[in-house]
Design an enzyme around this catalytic site. Structure first.
Site, PDB file in Angstrom:
ATOM      1  N   PHE A   1       0.846  -1.188   0.000  1.00  0.00           N
ATOM      2  CA  PHE A   1       0.000   0.000   0.000  1.00  0.00           C
ATOM      3  C   PHE A   1       0.880   1.237   0.000  1.00  0.00           C
ATOM      4  O   PHE A   1       1.769   1.366   0.847  1.00  0.00           O
ATOM      5  CB  PHE A   1      -0.921   0.027   1.227  1.00  0.00           C
ATOM      6  CG  PHE A   1      -1.851   1.206   1.224  1.00  0.00           C
ATOM      7  CD1 PHE A   1      -2.978   1.221   0.421  1.00  0.00           C
ATOM      8  CD2 PHE A   1      -1.586   2.333   1.996  1.00  0.00           C
ATOM      9  CE1 PHE A   1      -3.833   2.319   0.386  1.00  0.00           C
ATOM     10  CE2 PHE A   1      -2.438   3.436   1.968  1.00  0.00           C
ATOM     11  CZ  PHE A   1      -3.556   3.427   1.163  1.00  0.00           C
TER      12      PHE A   1
ATOM     13  N   LYS B   1       2.389  10.086   8.211  1.00  0.00           N
ATOM     14  CA  LYS B   1       1.717   9.605   9.432  1.00  0.00           C
ATOM     15  C   LYS B   1       2.322  10.148  10.736  1.00  0.00           C
ATOM     16  O   LYS B   1       2.013  11.255  11.125  1.00  0.00           O
ATOM     17  CB  LYS B   1       1.650   8.069   9.436  1.00  0.00           C
ATOM     18  CG  LYS B   1       0.720   7.534   8.340  1.00  0.00           C
ATOM     19  CD  LYS B   1       0.171   6.145   8.602  1.00  0.00           C
ATOM     20  CE  LYS B   1      -0.998   5.824   7.698  1.00  0.00           C
ATOM     21  NZ  LYS B   1      -0.679   4.999   6.548  1.00  0.00           N
TER      22      LYS B   1
ATOM     23  N   ASP C   1       9.155   2.750   1.645  1.00  0.00           N
ATOM     24  CA  ASP C   1       7.958   3.469   2.083  1.00  0.00           C
ATOM     25  C   ASP C   1       7.853   3.277   3.593  1.00  0.00           C
ATOM     26  O   ASP C   1       7.446   2.217   4.066  1.00  0.00           O
ATOM     27  CB  ASP C   1       6.724   2.927   1.353  1.00  0.00           C
ATOM     28  CG  ASP C   1       5.440   3.632   1.799  1.00  0.00           C
ATOM     29  OD1 ASP C   1       5.464   4.308   2.847  1.00  0.00           O
ATOM     30  OD2 ASP C   1       4.426   3.487   1.096  1.00  0.00           O
TER      31      ASP C   1
HETATM   32  C1  LIG Z   1      -0.906   5.313   5.095  1.00  0.00           C
HETATM   33  C2  LIG Z   1       0.114   4.890   4.124  1.00  0.00           C
HETATM   34  C3  LIG Z   1       0.317   5.589   2.924  1.00  0.00           C
HETATM   35  C4  LIG Z   1      -0.590   6.725   2.476  1.00  0.00           C
HETATM   36  O1  LIG Z   1      -0.521   7.818   3.316  1.00  0.00           O
HETATM   37  P1  LIG Z   1      -1.649   8.969   3.170  1.00  0.00           P
HETATM   38  O2  LIG Z   1      -1.221  10.003   4.162  1.00  0.00           O
HETATM   39  O3  LIG Z   1      -2.970   8.314   3.507  1.00  0.00           O
HETATM   40  O4  LIG Z   1      -1.637   9.443   1.786  1.00  0.00           O
HETATM   41  C5  LIG Z   1       1.349   5.195   2.092  1.00  0.00           C
HETATM   42  N1  LIG Z   1       2.144   4.164   2.431  1.00  0.00           N
HETATM   43  C6  LIG Z   1       1.992   3.471   3.569  1.00  0.00           C
HETATM   44  C7  LIG Z   1       2.922   2.357   3.884  1.00  0.00           C
HETATM   45  C8  LIG Z   1       0.961   3.794   4.450  1.00  0.00           C
HETATM   46  O5  LIG Z   1       0.787   3.078   5.565  1.00  0.00           O
END
Ligand SMILES: *Cc1c(COP(=O)(O)O)cnc(C)c1O
Length: 406
Positions: free
Chosen positions: A141, A255, A226
């Site tokens: 994700f 986050k 990521d």
């Molecule tokens: C939450 C998340 C995202 C997306 O972040 P947003 O602030 O919702 O755009 C991307 N990568 C990972 C691993 C995430 O947990």
């Protein structure tokens, strides 16, 4: 003088909001530490942390102080000007990590968008247009923009919106042979979550990340981590790459970085950063003084031995009790994850029913998360008090008992 506000309820959501979410029946109105209160004054313990965002809980005095101080000074100037909080934050991130340059934005998706665009730009400049392929992992994700859903390994998020971004392939996670078979001299980047968060809290193997690093070097591809979910103390290290001892070329963060105030960051080296020359990329709000002031305060508190060591100790506390609960009620078979990103893998009898566990916990006054249908996820504040952990897990045990005896 306070202005009279019209009363609103959960039912209003269905009247005035786009129906892309299905929020819980109650509306939280106030938080302090790891406790949250709803409109009726009911108190809940928060082990969800706003999806791994509220890294220091609710209304942490250092963050409230930083935000209010900045709110009285300067809110926004755009990137036509730079600002002090952004420069301080960039210094802090550069000093604390492999990175030499920072780019600020407003979310995880934007941090990844910048990372992917940078990777393609670098390859384009150095090797030409042929080298543009991105390899990602199945079930990964990376956010919800068109580029990030295209890179993400979950068709349910990317199908049905017309043509996707092309040049992207997906290989099974933690499978080095699959990556080896896919990577080529056309690959510009490999993107990996050090722990797959949304799809079930699946930590990478050390050998997998090490092997990915070697393959990227061999094929002149960039390694992107990521760390939107794993970054800023979540694993008990400032970033998960430090836990693994494998250094990426580009790292995305968001986050926890803002502790609840929207901010994202892409971190990279000077040699790569220089490819994003003036005008090649941008965002109006990125590096906003309010967001950066809060993130500075987050960094000051989180990047300390007390907080990071505390995460490791709290992990043990969660894990021991959760394993006990899982076994006693036959609810889950495995408790996995690193630091305070923890996933309970539901047993065969409860597979697909993470939502039922979420609902049962909520009835007992506990906020937890799902990570897909088969995993219950915990992403509490990194400074959650031991007494709140005990009380919250008591509530979770009551939920498990009710659910399994029904
Ligand atoms: C939450 C998340 C995202 C997306 O972040 P947003 O602030 O919702 O755009 C991307 N990568 C990972 C691993 C995430 O947990």
């Amino acid at each position: 003088m306070s202005v009279e506000q019209a009363p609103v309820q959960r039912a209003d959501f269905d009247q005035v909001m786009v129906p892309n979410y299905a929020p819980a029946a109650f509306i939280p109105v106030r938080g302090a530490g790891s406790r949250v209160w709803d409109q009726s004054g009911r108190e809940l313990i928060d082990f969800a942390g706003g999806i791994a965002v509220n890294v220091l809980g609710h209304a942490h005095p250092a963050l409230v102080g930083a935000l209010t101080e900045q709110a009285n000074k300067l809110w926004h100037v755009s990137n036509v000007f730079t600002n002090e909080p952004a420069l301080r934050l960039a210094h802090k991130l550069v000093d604390a990590t492999f990175a030499e340059r920072a780019f600020f934005c407003n979310s995880g998706a934007e941090a990844n968008e910048a990372a992917f665009k940078l990777a393609r730009r670098v390859a384009h400049d150095r090797f030409g247009p042929e080298k543009h392929e991105i390899i990602a992992t199945v079930n990964s994700f990376h956010g919800r923009t068109l580029f990030t859903v295209s890179v993400g390994g979950q068709p349910k998020y990317s199908d049905g919106f017309g043509p996707k971004i092309t040049g992207i392939s997906h290989v099974p996670y933690n499978d080095l042979e699959a990556l080896k078979a896919q990577i080529s001299d056309k690959t510009c980047a490999v993107v990996i979550e050090p722990i797959q968060g949304e799809s079930g809290v699946v930590p990478a193997d050390v050998a997998y990340l090490q092997g990915a690093r070697e393959l990227c070097d061999k094929h002149n591809a960039l390694l992107i981590f990521d760390e939107v979910q794993t970054g800023v103390g979540r694993t008990g290290e400032l970033f998960a790459y430090m836990h693994y001892g494998v250094t990426p070329d580009i790292l995305s963060s968001a986050k926890s970085l803002g502790g609840g105030f929207p901010i994202g960051a892409m971190l990279t080296t000077e040699a790569l950063a220089k490819h994003l020359t003036v005008g090649t990329h941008g965002t109006t709000y990125g590096g906003n003084p309010l967001a950066c002031a809060v993130a500075n305060a987050v960094m000051d508190v989180v990047n300390t031995p007390e907080v990071l060591e505390g995460v490791k100790a709290k992990h043990q506390k969660f894990k021991a009790r959760l394993e006990q609960i899982g076994e006693k009620y036959g609810l889950f078979t495995q408790v996995r994850g690193i630091g305070l990103l923890i996933g309970c893998v539901l047993s065969d009898a409860w597979k697909g029913k993470a939502k039922d566990v979420f609902n049962a916990a909520e009835k007992e006054g506990l906020m937890v998360l799902q990570a897909g249908p088969d995993v219950v996820r915990f992403a509490p504040s990194l400074v959650v008090e031991d007494a709140d952990i005990d009380e919250g897990l008591d509530r979770f045990e009551r939920a498990a008992a009710t659910l399994t005896q029904a």
